[in-house]
Design a protein around this motif. Sequence first.
Motif, mmCIF file in Angstrom:
data_model
loop_
_atom_site.group_PDB
_atom_site.id
_atom_site.type_symbol
_atom_site.label_atom_id
_atom_site.label_comp_id
_atom_site.label_asym_id
_atom_site.label_seq_id
_atom_site.Cartn_x
_atom_site.Cartn_y
_atom_site.Cartn_z
ATOM 1 N N SER A 88 1.829 -6.112 10.076
ATOM 2 C CA SER A 88 1.500 -4.682 10.151
ATOM 3 C C SER A 88 1.017 -4.301 11.557
ATOM 4 C CB SER A 88 0.427 -4.341 9.112
ATOM 5 O OG SER A 88 -0.762 -5.021 9.449
ATOM 6 N N PRO A 90 1.593 -3.228 15.143
ATOM 7 C CA PRO A 90 2.746 -2.651 15.851
ATOM 8 C C PRO A 90 3.230 -3.490 17.034
ATOM 9 C CG PRO A 90 1.177 -0.930 15.295
ATOM 10 C CD PRO A 90 0.508 -2.227 14.933
ATOM 11 N N ASP A 116 12.926 -4.449 7.134
ATOM 12 C CA ASP A 116 13.217 -3.225 7.898
ATOM 13 C C ASP A 116 14.529 -3.348 8.665
ATOM 14 O OD1 ASP A 116 12.408 -5.207 9.643
ATOM 15 O OD2 ASP A 116 11.356 -3.829 10.990
ATOM 16 N N ARG A 168 1.315 -4.162 0.350
ATOM 17 C CA ARG A 168 0.936 -4.109 1.775
ATOM 18 C C ARG A 168 2.159 -3.811 2.641
ATOM 19 N NH1 ARG A 168 -0.809 -9.357 3.226
ATOM 20 N NH2 ARG A 168 -2.811 -9.125 2.235
ATOM 21 N N ASP A 169 3.292 -4.460 2.328
ATOM 22 C CA ASP A 169 4.502 -4.263 3.135
ATOM 23 C C ASP A 169 5.048 -2.833 3.005
ATOM 24 O OD1 ASP A 169 4.375 -6.869 4.028
ATOM 25 O OD2 ASP A 169 5.916 -7.635 2.671
ATOM 26 N N GLN A 171 3.245 -0.132 2.251
ATOM 27 C CA GLN A 171 2.300 0.918 2.658
ATOM 28 C C GLN A 171 1.991 0.949 4.147
ATOM 29 O OE1 GLN A 171 -0.893 0.178 -0.073
ATOM 30 N NE2 GLN A 171 0.405 0.760 -1.801
ATOM 31 N N ARG A 172 2.397 -0.087 4.893
ATOM 32 C CA ARG A 172 2.039 -0.075 6.320
ATOM 33 C C ARG A 172 2.755 1.082 7.015
ATOM 34 N NH1 ARG A 172 5.426 -5.347 6.880
ATOM 35 N NH2 ARG A 172 7.477 -4.442 7.209
ATOM 36 N N SER A 173 2.172 1.531 8.143
ATOM 37 C CA SER A 173 2.755 2.722 8.763
ATOM 38 C C SER A 173 3.957 2.385 9.654
ATOM 39 C CB SER A 173 1.688 3.493 9.537
ATOM 40 O OG SER A 173 0.953 2.590 10.313
ATOM 41 N N THR A 174 3.975 1.179 10.243
ATOM 42 C CA THR A 174 5.122 0.824 11.099
ATOM 43 C C THR A 174 6.164 0.051 10.297
ATOM 44 O OG1 THR A 174 3.521 0.523 12.870
ATOM 45 C CG2 THR A 174 5.752 -0.234 13.314
ATOM 46 N N PRO A 176 7.774 0.218 7.288
ATOM 47 C CA PRO A 176 7.444 -0.275 5.944
ATOM 48 C C PRO A 176 8.681 -0.745 5.175
ATOM 49 C CG PRO A 176 7.449 2.122 5.982
ATOM 50 C CD PRO A 176 7.647 1.677 7.401
ATOM 51 N N LYS A 178 11.294 -0.457 2.760
ATOM 52 C CA LYS A 178 11.959 0.590 1.963
ATOM 53 C C LYS A 178 13.466 0.517 2.172
ATOM 54 C CE LYS A 178 11.988 4.717 4.843
ATOM 55 N NZ LYS A 178 11.012 5.208 5.756
#
Length: 208
Positions: A88, A90, A116, A168-169, A171-174, A176, A178
């Motif tokens: 997480s 950056p 990602d 955790r994976d 919800q992280r901002s960088t 994530p 999905k």
Amino acid sequence: MPMVIAIDGPAASGKGTLAKRLAAHYGLPHLDTGLLYRAVALTVIDAGCNLDDHAAAARAASTLIVDRLADPRLRERAMGDAASRISSIPAVRAALLAWQQRFAGGASGAVLDGRDIGTVVCPQAQVKLFITAAAEERARRRHLELMRRGEPASLGAILADIVARDARDAQRSTAPLKAAADAVVLDTTDLDADEAFAAARAVVDRAR
Ligand code: C5P
């Protein structure tokens, strides 16, 4: 144009096995990008640093050497959690992004699997697959795999691990976890490895 296959999905979804089989089938090099994050975590631990030490993690990511990816400790259960913690950060992601894009940009094409790949690392990939399965089924598969490797753990503990890591994976901002908007989602809850492989091949063959 060389073919790039991007495969993403949550922990223990079977994406690694699938990526390996697709790479062999289509004659493409394969990169398990989770190993990069695991190797950074292991480097931080081996240096005696804390996993919350962002500077140490960034340093480990920017100086990562390929030999580290062969360390058998990377596959241990605790390393998945450690990798998720440093992933997480950056600066860690930025350092590993260049690495992964160099691999994907080779003349022969590539298969990359991770969290990602379709969204950030290879947004132009010709094929994007998002592999998923019910958390209970993923825990059952990981349990079997760990037993086979002689690393026993309770099914309940593995399920708790998987659920916490996915949260955790995602919800992280960088970058994530999905599915890319243009990814084909493959739910393998009721598929065995051969059926999942056949379904994935059908997606790749349609895109070629
Ligand atoms: O796929 P694997 O379980 O080896 O990944 C370990 C951890 O590394 C994941 O839980 C995730 O936090 C991180 N990771 C990531 N992006 C990737 C691959 C892995 O953040 N492309």
